[in-house]
Design an enzyme around this catalytic site. Structure first.
Site, PDB file in Angstrom:
ATOM      1  N   LYS A  22       0.845  -1.211   0.000  1.00  0.00           N
ATOM      2  CA  LYS A  22       0.000   0.000   0.000  1.00  0.00           C
ATOM      3  C   LYS A  22       0.877   1.257   0.000  1.00  0.00           C
ATOM      4  CE  LYS A  22      -1.550   1.485   4.101  1.00  0.00           C
ATOM      5  NZ  LYS A  22      -1.188   2.869   4.451  1.00  0.00           N
ATOM      6  N   ASN A  23       1.918   1.250   0.807  1.00  0.00           N
ATOM      7  CA  ASN A  23       2.715   2.477   0.972  1.00  0.00           C
ATOM      8  C   ASN A  23       3.694   2.727  -0.156  1.00  0.00           C
ATOM      9  OD1 ASN A  23       1.282   2.963   3.246  1.00  0.00           O
ATOM     10  ND2 ASN A  23       2.886   2.353   4.674  1.00  0.00           N
ATOM     11  N   CYS A 118      -3.612  12.266  13.824  1.00  0.00           N
ATOM     12  CA  CYS A 118      -4.420  11.048  13.750  1.00  0.00           C
ATOM     13  C   CYS A 118      -4.106  10.203  14.993  1.00  0.00           C
ATOM     14  CB  CYS A 118      -4.121  10.287  12.468  1.00  0.00           C
ATOM     15  SG  CYS A 118      -2.454   9.690  12.397  1.00  0.00           S
ATOM     16  N   ARG A 123       1.277  14.604  12.980  1.00  0.00           N
ATOM     17  CA  ARG A 123       1.756  14.292  11.634  1.00  0.00           C
ATOM     18  C   ARG A 123       2.080  15.587  10.870  1.00  0.00           C
ATOM     19  NH1 ARG A 123      -0.184   9.107  10.385  1.00  0.00           N
ATOM     20  NH2 ARG A 123       1.342   9.048   8.714  1.00  0.00           N
ATOM     21  N   ASP A 312       5.217   0.446  11.705  1.00  0.00           N
ATOM     22  CA  ASP A 312       3.948  -0.159  11.258  1.00  0.00           C
ATOM     23  C   ASP A 312       3.814  -1.612  11.679  1.00  0.00           C
ATOM     24  OD1 ASP A 312       3.918   1.610   8.060  1.00  0.00           O
ATOM     25  OD2 ASP A 312       3.488   2.241  10.115  1.00  0.00           O
ATOM     26  N   ARG A 404      -8.544  -0.416   5.199  1.00  0.00           N
ATOM     27  CA  ARG A 404      -7.720   0.639   4.588  1.00  0.00           C
ATOM     28  C   ARG A 404      -6.421   0.052   4.042  1.00  0.00           C
ATOM     29  NH1 ARG A 404      -6.805   5.987   7.853  1.00  0.00           N
ATOM     30  NH2 ARG A 404      -5.539   6.171   5.983  1.00  0.00           N
TER      31      ARG A 404
HETATM   32  C1  EPZ Z   1       4.693   6.860   6.130  1.00  0.00           C
HETATM   33  O1  EPZ Z   1       3.969   7.917   6.713  1.00  0.00           O
HETATM   34  C2  EPZ Z   1       3.747   5.661   6.082  1.00  0.00           C
HETATM   35  N1  EPZ Z   1       2.590   5.992   5.253  1.00  0.00           N
HETATM   36  C3  EPZ Z   1       3.295   5.296   7.492  1.00  0.00           C
HETATM   37  O2  EPZ Z   1       2.487   4.117   7.395  1.00  0.00           O
HETATM   38  C4  EPZ Z   1       4.533   4.985   8.325  1.00  0.00           C
HETATM   39  O3  EPZ Z   1       4.132   4.714   9.646  1.00  0.00           O
HETATM   40  C5  EPZ Z   1       5.495   6.184   8.296  1.00  0.00           C
HETATM   41  O4  EPZ Z   1       5.821   6.524   6.937  1.00  0.00           O
HETATM   42  C6  EPZ Z   1       6.809   5.878   9.015  1.00  0.00           C
HETATM   43  O5  EPZ Z   1       7.436   4.789   8.406  1.00  0.00           O
HETATM   44  C7  EPZ Z   1       2.724   5.990   3.913  1.00  0.00           C
HETATM   45  O6  EPZ Z   1       3.786   5.737   3.376  1.00  0.00           O
HETATM   46  C8  EPZ Z   1       1.498   6.307   3.111  1.00  0.00           C
HETATM   47  P1  EPZ Z   1       6.906  10.176   8.027  1.00  0.00           P
HETATM   48  P2  EPZ Z   1       4.573   9.430   6.677  1.00  0.00           P
HETATM   49  O7  EPZ Z   1       6.765  11.472   7.318  1.00  0.00           O
HETATM   50  O8  EPZ Z   1       5.374   9.633   5.466  1.00  0.00           O
HETATM   51  C9  EPZ Z   1       7.950  13.208  11.488  1.00  0.00           C
HETATM   52  C10 EPZ Z   1       0.587   2.764   7.751  1.00  0.00           C
HETATM   53  O9  EPZ Z   1       0.166   2.242   8.794  1.00  0.00           O
HETATM   54  N2  EPZ Z   1       7.784  14.228  10.435  1.00  0.00           N
HETATM   55  O10 EPZ Z   1       7.967   9.238   7.584  1.00  0.00           O
HETATM   56  O11 EPZ Z   1       3.436  10.352   6.933  1.00  0.00           O
HETATM   57  C11 EPZ Z   1       6.641  12.494  11.841  1.00  0.00           C
HETATM   58  O12 EPZ Z   1       5.944  13.211  12.843  1.00  0.00           O
HETATM   59  C12 EPZ Z   1       1.094   4.200   7.776  1.00  0.00           C
HETATM   60  O13 EPZ Z   1       0.649   2.183   6.649  1.00  0.00           O
HETATM   61  C13 EPZ Z   1       8.110  15.554  10.712  1.00  0.00           C
HETATM   62  O14 EPZ Z   1       8.525  15.895  11.825  1.00  0.00           O
HETATM   63  O15 EPZ Z   1       5.520   9.412   7.946  1.00  0.00           O
HETATM   64  C14 EPZ Z   1       7.125  11.150  12.328  1.00  0.00           C
HETATM   65  O16 EPZ Z   1       7.520  11.254  13.673  1.00  0.00           O
HETATM   66  C15 EPZ Z   1       0.874   4.859   9.127  1.00  0.00           C
HETATM   67  N3  EPZ Z   1       7.951  16.486   9.722  1.00  0.00           N
HETATM   68  C16 EPZ Z   1       8.369  10.884  11.478  1.00  0.00           C
HETATM   69  O17 EPZ Z   1       8.778  12.161  10.975  1.00  0.00           O
HETATM   70  C17 EPZ Z   1       7.517  16.149   8.471  1.00  0.00           C
HETATM   71  O18 EPZ Z   1       7.427  17.048   7.590  1.00  0.00           O
HETATM   72  C18 EPZ Z   1       8.122   9.941  10.318  1.00  0.00           C
HETATM   73  O19 EPZ Z   1       7.033  10.455   9.595  1.00  0.00           O
HETATM   74  C19 EPZ Z   1       7.187  14.800   8.211  1.00  0.00           C
HETATM   75  C20 EPZ Z   1       7.339  13.851   9.207  1.00  0.00           C
END
Ligand code: EPZ
Length: 429
Positions: A22-23, A118, A123, A312, A404
């Site tokens: 999915k991701n 969420c 996020r 995840d 989802r």
């Molecule tokens: C991706 O989300 C995945 N979703 C998530 O999977 C996964 O948990 C996450 O990466 C971490 O591996 C998809 O790929 C669609 P991040 P993403 O930006 O990209 C911080 C699932 O269950 N951050 O890598 O939104 C953030 O708060 C989902 O399939 C900032 O500070 O996650 C977090 O602590 C849930 N500033 C960390 O980085 C930013 O601009 C990682 O977030 C962006 C993120």
């Protein structure tokens, strides 16, 4: 709304093939915005988040058709006037943010509703926006939306690191824009998740000029911008998170389960953790053969960015640890608040405790089926694992969360011998 009714403590055996990731599928679908040529994406999982992304892309002028097996999507941009990703879809799925980079790259403007928080925590998208600004975009917020405009995009040196590691979708967004900027960009601390690597290979098929330098701890992407990108024909990688979920399911259900359709090198930390717990994991090119031999053992889990145990997967592994002898500790360094599932595990009889930075799981606990509430995608998967370990029937309500990200979960469970049925549910919030 539906619910799942699971009768636990049945041995499971057989083969389960995971679906496309999915991701990886979500940013790859959004990549269709980067070209006016026809695109084909294969091995697309039939899950709600993909349907939501397709609805969003349709509002952005992308016509999408499915091939007969439905795992194939054909996409082509037919209209480019609307560049506004509305809140009604973005609030359903945070990953809608994946359209931001491609829109800025191709149409030089985008309006995307700020994805709220969420169940798993805060996020933000500050790193996404900082990267796009470095490439020359003007960014402002307007009534809960982020508005990005870029008459020109130019190469830049950008860091994609955040306080908890690199950003996965942020890497995809900034990379998409850098591919169409004038000149060279260097993206440091880029995310190394296999889904990002898959997205990079799709962009390269489109003609993007990207080189990857995977150093010992840091990924650096060098990008030479091009004037246009072609269409693509790409098959999405197998879902390593789904594979880990099946391994957790197998771990609490005595029997030999073959999990196929993914690359085991994408989930080495998970197989090592399962082995530490006492699960026999035989690795082959097509996946894992798993079998729990004897009593499960406690361990300490630290969820971190790739190649560590994925955030995840920590909920599903915590559910397994309810059956392990001794005290286990689970920490999530990516989403430190991602422990909403503990209260529902406790309803099933798990001995769990939340500290300010971790979950403590004491086992083995005798779980007894009851009614539980799904809260987010991976927490719901943890409830399925626990329900299979529980005596009697467990009813999991609000399973749209599961839908989802998991394709035909109950069908795959039944094929392994599980007693599970989906029922309509009149659950009222
Ligand atoms: C991706 O989300 C995945 N979703 C998530 O999977 C996964 O948990 C996450 O990466 C971490 O591996 C998809 O790929 C669609 P991040 P993403 O930006 O990209 C911080 C699932 O269950 N951050 O890598 O939104 C953030 O708060 C989902 O399939 C900032 O500070 O996650 C977090 O602590 C849930 N500033 C960390 O980085 C930013 O601009 C990682 O977030 C962006 C993120």
């Amino acid at each position: 709304m539906d619910r799942l009714v699971i009768c636990g403590k049945r041995p499971l055996a057989g083969t389960v093939q995971v679906s496309g990731a999915k991701n990886a599928a979500l940013p790859c679908l959004a990549a269709a915005l980067l070209t006016d040529e026809p695109c084909t994406l294969r091995r697309v999982p039939k899950v709600r988040d993909v349907a939501t992304m397709c609805r969003l892309l349709a509002t952005l002028g992308v016509s999408i058709s499915s091939a007969d097996d439905d795992a194939e999507r054909r996409l082509e941009v037919t209209e480019t006037t609307n560049c506004d990703a509305g809140y009604h879809l973005v609030r359903q799925m945070r990953a809608s943010i994946c359209v931001l980079g491609p829109l800025v790259a191709q149409r030089r403007k985008a309006r995307v509703a700020l994805p709220g928080g969420c169940q798993i925590g805060h996020r933000p998208i500050d790193i996404h926006l900082r990267g796009l600004a470095a490439l020359g975009a003007d960014i402002r917020t307007d009534r809960g939306d982020v508005v990005v405009e870029a008459n020109t995009l130019h190469g830049a040196e950008i860091s994609l690191a955040g306080p908890r590691g690199a950003t996965v979708t942020g890497t995809c967004n900034v990379l998409a824009a850098a591919c169409r900027a004038k000149g060279r960009s260097v993206l440091r601390h880029a995310a190394r998740e296999p889904e990002v690597t898959d997205f990079i290979s799709l962009l390269q098929k489109m003609g993007a000029r990207i080189s990857i330098d995977d150093g010992s701890t840091d990924r650096v992407l060098e990008v030479d911008g091009v004037d246009e990108l072609s269409g693509f024909d790409h098959a999405v990688i197998g879902d390593r998170i789904e594979a880990a979920t099946w391994a957790a399911i197998a771990a609490v259900s005595n029997g030999v389960v073959d999990i196929t359709g993914f690359n085991p090198t994408d989930a080495v930390a998970v197989s090592n953790c399962l082995s530490q717990m006492g699960v026999d994991v035989e690795v082959s090119e097509s996946g894992w053969r798993t079998q729990t031999v004897g009593q499960l053992k406690n361990c300490e889990i630290h969820a971190k960015p790739f190649p560590a145990i994925p955030t995840d997967c920590q909920a599903q592994l915590a559910a397994v640890l309810t059956q392990a002898v001794g005290v286990s500790v689970v920490k999530d360094f990516v989403f430190p608040e991602r422990f909403g599932y503990l209260a529902e595990l406790a309803r099933l009889g798990a001995d769990v405790e939340r500290t300010d930075v971790s979950a403590i799981v004491r086992g083995p606990a005798s779980l007894v089926g009851t009614e539980v509430l799904a809260s987010d995608l991976r927490a719901s998967a943890a409830l399925v694992v626990a329900a299979l370990a529980a005596a009697g029937e467990t009813t999991i309500r609000r399973i749209y969360h599961l839908d989802r990200g998991y394709e035909n979960l109950e069908g795959k469970l039944r094929a392994l011998g599980a007693s599970v049925r989906r029922e309509a549910d009149d659950y009222q919030f």
